[in-house]
Scaffold this motif. Structure first.
Motif, PDB file in Angstrom:
ATOM      1  N   VAL A  72       0.858  -1.182   0.000  1.00  0.00           N
ATOM      2  CA  VAL A  72       0.000   0.000   0.000  1.00  0.00           C
ATOM      3  C   VAL A  72       0.897   1.235   0.000  1.00  0.00           C
ATOM      4  CG1 VAL A  72      -1.756   1.291   1.265  1.00  0.00           C
ATOM      5  CG2 VAL A  72      -1.838  -1.203   1.206  1.00  0.00           C
ATOM      6  N   VAL A  73       0.803   2.030  -1.042  1.00  0.00           N
ATOM      7  CA  VAL A  73       1.610   3.248  -1.134  1.00  0.00           C
ATOM      8  C   VAL A  73       0.655   4.425  -1.297  1.00  0.00           C
ATOM      9  CG1 VAL A  73       3.515   4.397  -2.293  1.00  0.00           C
ATOM     10  CG2 VAL A  73       3.415   1.908  -2.261  1.00  0.00           C
ATOM     11  N   PRO A  74       0.050   4.877  -0.202  1.00  0.00           N
ATOM     12  CA  PRO A  74      -0.940   5.954  -0.284  1.00  0.00           C
ATOM     13  C   PRO A  74      -0.270   7.318  -0.193  1.00  0.00           C
ATOM     14  CG  PRO A  74      -0.784   5.182   1.944  1.00  0.00           C
ATOM     15  CD  PRO A  74       0.238   4.385   1.155  1.00  0.00           C
ATOM     16  N   ALA A  75      -1.027   8.354  -0.482  1.00  0.00           N
ATOM     17  CA  ALA A  75      -0.575   9.708  -0.176  1.00  0.00           C
ATOM     18  C   ALA A  75      -0.401   9.817   1.323  1.00  0.00           C
ATOM     19  CB  ALA A  75      -1.598  10.725  -0.661  1.00  0.00           C
ATOM     20  N   PRO A  76       0.650  10.508   1.808  1.00  0.00           N
ATOM     21  CA  PRO A  76       0.850  10.644   3.252  1.00  0.00           C
ATOM     22  C   PRO A  76      -0.384  11.206   3.933  1.00  0.00           C
ATOM     23  CG  PRO A  76       2.757  11.450   2.057  1.00  0.00           C
ATOM     24  CD  PRO A  76       1.695  11.183   1.028  1.00  0.00           C
ATOM     25  N   GLY A  77      -0.844  10.515   4.970  1.00  0.00           N
ATOM     26  CA  GLY A  77      -1.993  10.970   5.733  1.00  0.00           C
ATOM     27  C   GLY A  77      -3.336  10.539   5.200  1.00  0.00           C
ATOM     28  N   SER A  78      -3.351   9.841   4.062  1.00  0.00           N
ATOM     29  CA  SER A  78      -4.649   9.508   3.461  1.00  0.00           C
ATOM     30  C   SER A  78      -5.201   8.165   3.912  1.00  0.00           C
ATOM     31  CB  SER A  78      -4.546   9.527   1.935  1.00  0.00           C
ATOM     32  OG  SER A  78      -3.677   8.502   1.474  1.00  0.00           O
ATOM     33  N   ILE A  79      -4.374   7.355   4.569  1.00  0.00           N
ATOM     34  CA  ILE A  79      -4.865   6.137   5.205  1.00  0.00           C
ATOM     35  C   ILE A  79      -5.049   6.442   6.680  1.00  0.00           C
ATOM     36  CG2 ILE A  79      -4.401   3.724   5.747  1.00  0.00           C
ATOM     37  CD1 ILE A  79      -4.899   4.201   2.815  1.00  0.00           C
ATOM     38  N   VAL A  80      -6.224   6.135   7.195  1.00  0.00           N
ATOM     39  CA  VAL A  80      -6.595   6.535   8.551  1.00  0.00           C
ATOM     40  C   VAL A  80      -6.948   5.295   9.356  1.00  0.00           C
ATOM     41  CG1 VAL A  80      -8.104   7.993   9.945  1.00  0.00           C
ATOM     42  CG2 VAL A  80      -7.508   8.678   7.605  1.00  0.00           C
ATOM     43  N   GLY A  81      -6.308   5.149  10.520  1.00  0.00           N
ATOM     44  CA  GLY A  81      -6.664   4.092  11.452  1.00  0.00           C
ATOM     45  C   GLY A  81      -7.602   4.629  12.518  1.00  0.00           C
ATOM     46  N   LEU A  82      -8.690   3.943  12.743  1.00  0.00           N
ATOM     47  CA  LEU A  82      -9.698   4.374  13.711  1.00  0.00           C
ATOM     48  C   LEU A  82      -9.787   3.347  14.829  1.00  0.00           C
ATOM     49  CD1 LEU A  82     -11.242   4.721  10.548  1.00  0.00           C
ATOM     50  CD2 LEU A  82     -12.243   6.489  11.981  1.00  0.00           C
ATOM     51  N   GLY A  83      -9.558   3.790  16.058  1.00  0.00           N
ATOM     52  CA  GLY A  83      -9.700   2.925  17.219  1.00  0.00           C
ATOM     53  C   GLY A  83     -10.741   3.481  18.160  1.00  0.00           C
ATOM     54  N   TRP A  84     -11.749   2.690  18.461  1.00  0.00           N
ATOM     55  CA  TRP A  84     -12.819   3.110  19.367  1.00  0.00           C
ATOM     56  C   TRP A  84     -12.678   2.330  20.672  1.00  0.00           C
ATOM     57  CZ3 TRP A  84     -13.136   6.303  15.697  1.00  0.00           C
ATOM     58  CH2 TRP A  84     -14.149   7.246  15.580  1.00  0.00           C
ATOM     59  N   PHE A  85     -12.491   3.066  21.781  1.00  0.00           N
ATOM     60  CA  PHE A  85     -12.339   2.476  23.107  1.00  0.00           C
ATOM     61  C   PHE A  85     -13.664   2.594  23.859  1.00  0.00           C
ATOM     62  CE2 PHE A  85      -8.202   3.775  21.697  1.00  0.00           C
ATOM     63  CZ  PHE A  85      -7.298   2.880  22.238  1.00  0.00           C
ATOM     64  N   CYS A  86     -14.103   1.512  24.479  1.00  0.00           N
ATOM     65  CA  CYS A  86     -15.414   1.479  25.132  1.00  0.00           C
ATOM     66  C   CYS A  86     -15.274   1.521  26.651  1.00  0.00           C
ATOM     67  CB  CYS A  86     -16.156   0.202  24.756  1.00  0.00           C
ATOM     68  SG  CYS A  86     -16.460   0.008  22.987  1.00  0.00           S
ATOM     69  N   ALA A  87     -16.163   2.267  27.296  1.00  0.00           N
ATOM     70  CA  ALA A  87     -16.221   2.270  28.760  1.00  0.00           C
ATOM     71  C   ALA A  87     -16.813   0.955  29.252  1.00  0.00           C
ATOM     72  CB  ALA A  87     -17.058   3.448  29.241  1.00  0.00           C
ATOM     73  N   LYS A  88     -16.304   0.467  30.369  1.00  0.00           N
ATOM     74  CA  LYS A  88     -16.726  -0.820  30.942  1.00  0.00           C
ATOM     75  C   LYS A  88     -17.804  -0.618  31.997  1.00  0.00           C
ATOM     76  CE  LYS A  88     -16.146  -5.300  32.057  1.00  0.00           C
ATOM     77  NZ  LYS A  88     -17.423  -5.524  32.748  1.00  0.00           N
ATOM     78  N   ASP A  89     -18.711  -1.546  32.067  1.00  0.00           N
ATOM     79  CA  ASP A  89     -19.689  -1.601  33.149  1.00  0.00           C
ATOM     80  C   ASP A  89     -18.949  -2.075  34.407  1.00  0.00           C
ATOM     81  OD1 ASP A  89     -22.064  -1.577  34.497  1.00  0.00           O
ATOM     82  OD2 ASP A  89     -22.927  -3.314  33.459  1.00  0.00           O
ATOM     83  N   ILE A  90     -18.647  -1.155  35.323  1.00  0.00           N
ATOM     84  CA  ILE A  90     -17.763  -1.470  36.454  1.00  0.00           C
ATOM     85  C   ILE A  90     -18.498  -2.317  37.492  1.00  0.00           C
ATOM     86  CG2 ILE A  90     -16.438  -0.488  38.357  1.00  0.00           C
ATOM     87  CD1 ILE A  90     -15.714   1.807  36.610  1.00  0.00           C
ATOM     88  N   ARG A  91     -17.854  -3.440  37.864  1.00  0.00           N
ATOM     89  CA  ARG A  91     -18.446  -4.361  38.835  1.00  0.00           C
ATOM     90  C   ARG A  91     -17.365  -4.860  39.787  1.00  0.00           C
ATOM     91  NH1 ARG A  91     -20.719  -9.351  36.630  1.00  0.00           N
ATOM     92  NH2 ARG A  91     -18.567  -9.652  35.964  1.00  0.00           N
ATOM     93  N   ALA A  92     -17.735  -5.083  41.032  1.00  0.00           N
ATOM     94  CA  ALA A  92     -16.791  -5.635  41.998  1.00  0.00           C
ATOM     95  C   ALA A  92     -16.334  -7.030  41.606  1.00  0.00           C
ATOM     96  CB  ALA A  92     -17.424  -5.663  43.387  1.00  0.00           C
ATOM     97  N   GLU A  93     -17.178  -7.760  40.862  1.00  0.00           N
ATOM     98  CA  GLU A  93     -16.829  -9.126  40.480  1.00  0.00           C
ATOM     99  C   GLU A  93     -15.654  -9.183  39.506  1.00  0.00           C
ATOM    100  OE1 GLU A  93     -21.395  -9.025  40.983  1.00  0.00           O
ATOM    101  OE2 GLU A  93     -19.781  -7.681  40.355  1.00  0.00           O
ATOM    102  N   ASP A  94     -15.455  -8.116  38.735  1.00  0.00           N
ATOM    103  CA  ASP A  94     -14.300  -8.057  37.836  1.00  0.00           C
ATOM    104  C   ASP A  94     -13.087  -7.690  38.678  1.00  0.00           C
ATOM    105  OD1 ASP A  94     -15.797  -8.610  35.497  1.00  0.00           O
ATOM    106  OD2 ASP A  94     -16.441  -6.513  35.416  1.00  0.00           O
ATOM    107  N   ARG A  95     -12.122  -8.585  38.768  1.00  0.00           N
ATOM    108  CA  ARG A  95     -11.068  -8.372  39.753  1.00  0.00           C
ATOM    109  C   ARG A  95      -9.830  -9.191  39.399  1.00  0.00           C
ATOM    110  NH1 ARG A  95     -14.472 -12.346  41.159  1.00  0.00           N
ATOM    111  NH2 ARG A  95     -13.756 -14.108  42.441  1.00  0.00           N
TER     112      ARG A  95
END
Length: 494
Positions: free
Chosen positions: A344-367
């Motif tokens: 892949v030889v794109p123009a600089p800046g024309s390929i975009v990586g998108l990362g979506w981070f999700c908030a967690k449902d916080i529970r005491a059981e996750d430990r």
């Protein structure tokens, strides 16, 4: 050969990552008469303690620095960690649970602060810690220590176009401080175009590194926090270079390892508040790549050479909102740490990586719990992760997949048929295991000043202190909380 650690200091700091460094820096500025010793289990990778590995010019030296950060042993089951990190060898998933198969750590002077991407967004809406009235002041100070900029790559190719297209897709109905914008980055950009990412060396600063009362000890593994009569008295340190252990007396101790090793050390030391290790919070993550539509290559000058602006491309931010409980980190090709496919030889800046981070449902059981019979490679109680996505977490993931595809389609053409959901633990943003609380009600490990309930003089720092469900990168927030802890220590010991 042998070496001797200080026999007595005012403050012992366990861990040399951004938060441990922020504690040392703040103490050196606010209470310069105090003695501070920072202990790090890993090696020092560069002559400047905690320099970011991306600042190492030689590729072979950079690869070697990352290799030396990768802990005691590789994972035995074929799982692959990111360069500079190592995985939990076992105990990352209990039967019938989702677990954190990609949970990883680094082990070196500077911690993850020598490997990170430098993203420093401020938390918003319910990500914020409501019981801290000085939160914004602490965040501003954290931005100073990390050398955060909001305009580092604003002149890069297509950055304005990317943000305009994302804004058209996401800004409607958002409050003014939650609209699409540049990602705040811990980075310095020189006049000649060179970029220096903030490592922990930047957080420490030259004055702290030169301060006669501040010492940094690599290959020094703190195995126990010592207490007596409800008060901290010091730490037990093992010299990993030459063997042997030494007691170091201290008036205050700050444990700033990470969200797995900080509770491990407290548990091994017999310091076990009810909430220790509980409320473990990862940020589950989906990714997708897109190619900008209807653009031409802006990176060539009249003679066909790349312009300075094309050397780095932009990083944009779609902030978290309570209505859409995820946060988007949009990294154009030259700024992305993830290489694209060969050919892949794109123009600089024309390929975009998108990362979506999700908030967690916080529970005491996750430990994270610690084995009473088995030890890890360091001889510490072996961690065991208990972690499960709730129905709401899965719904958030589904909504994030739709949102990241909407973003990719707004930019141009998605490069994959569907977003990729990364293995749990991939974010490296684990939180909550030594969480802060307003009162000692059994649901938190420390108070608003980061001091552990029931143990005077013992403080915790790092992402594990953050008590809220967040989707934004946590470093800025955790450094801010570490500053608050250091201010409290300075006032108490001065």
């Amino acid at each position: 050969m042998t070496r001797t650690f200080p026999g007595r200091v005012d403050v012992a700091v366990v861990g040399s990552g951004p938060c441990g460094a922020a504690v040392a820096r703040t103490l050196s500025e606010r209470a310069p008469g105090l003695t501070v010793a920072v202990f790090e289990a890993g090696p020092q990778l560069t002559a400047e303690p905690g320099r970011h590995v991306k600042s190492i010019a030689d590729p072979a030296a950079r690869a070697e620095a990352r290799r030396r950060s990768e802990g005691p042993a590789p994972a035995p089951d074929g799982r692959t960690a990111r360069p500079g990190t190592y995985l939990l060898p076992d105990g990352y998933r209990a039967p019938g649970e989702d677990g954190l198969p990609a949970a990883a750590m680094s082990r070196n002077v500077g911690g993850m602060g020598v490997h990170w991407t430098g993203a420093c967004p401020r938390p918003g809406e319910s990500e914020r810690i409501g019981f801290l009235p000085d939160l914004d002041d602490l965040l501003t100070e954290a931005e100073r220590l990390l050398a955060v900029r909001h305009d580092a790559f604003d002149d890069a190719p297509f950055t304005g176009l990317v943000r305009a297209r994302l804004a058209a897709a996401f800004d409607a109905g958002r409050s003014a401080n939650r609209t699409v914008r540049a990602m705040p980055l811990a980075v310095r950009r020189d006049a000649d175009g060179r970029v220096t990412w903030s490592g922990t060396d930047v957080v420490l600063g030259d004055a702290t590194l030169a301060h006669p009362g501040v010492s940094l000890h690599a290959d020094a593994h703190v195995r126990r926090v010592r207490t007596a009569h409800g008060r901290v008295t010091g730490v037990l340190v093992r010299d990993l270079r030459h063997g042997g252990e030494q007691e170091v007396a201290a008036r205050a101790v700050v444990v700033a390892a990470d969200a797995l090793r900080t509770p491990q050390l407290l548990w091994a030391s017999g310091i076990r508040p009810p909430a220790l290790g509980r409320y473990l919070n990862d940020q589950h993550q989906v990714v997708l790549a897109a190619r900008l539509a209807e653009v031409m290559d802006p990176g060539a000058g009249e003679a066909g050479h790349a312009t300075a602006a094309a050397r780095h491309s932009g990083v944009s931010w779609v902030p978290y909102t309570d209505a859409e409980p995820f946060h988007g980190q949009v990294m154009q090709l030259d700024a992305s740490p993830v290489p694209l496919a060969d050919g892949v030889v794109p123009a600089p800046g024309s390929i975009v990586g998108l990362g979506w981070f999700c908030a967690k449902d916080i529970r005491a059981e996750d430990r994270v719990t610690f084995d009473t019979t088995r030890t890890d490679a360091d001889g510490m109680p072996a961690p065991r992760v208990h972690y499960t996505l709730t129905a709401r977490d899965r719904a958030t993931l589904d909504a994030a997949r739709k949102a990241v595809r909407r973003a990719a389609e707004a930019l141009g053409r998605p490069l994959d048929a569907e977003p990729i959901t990364l293995p749990l633990g991939s974010s490296l943003h684990y939180q909550g295991t030594v969480r802060m609380g307003e009162s000692d009600d059994g649901t938190c490990v420390c108070g608003p000043d980061s001091q552990v309930w029931g143990t005077a003089g013992l403080y915790v720092a790092g992402n594990g202190v953050i008590p809220t469900a967040t989707a934004c990168n946590p470093t800025l927030t955790s450094v801010a909380l570490a500053v608050g802890a250091a201010r409290h220590i300075a006032a108490a010991l001065r």
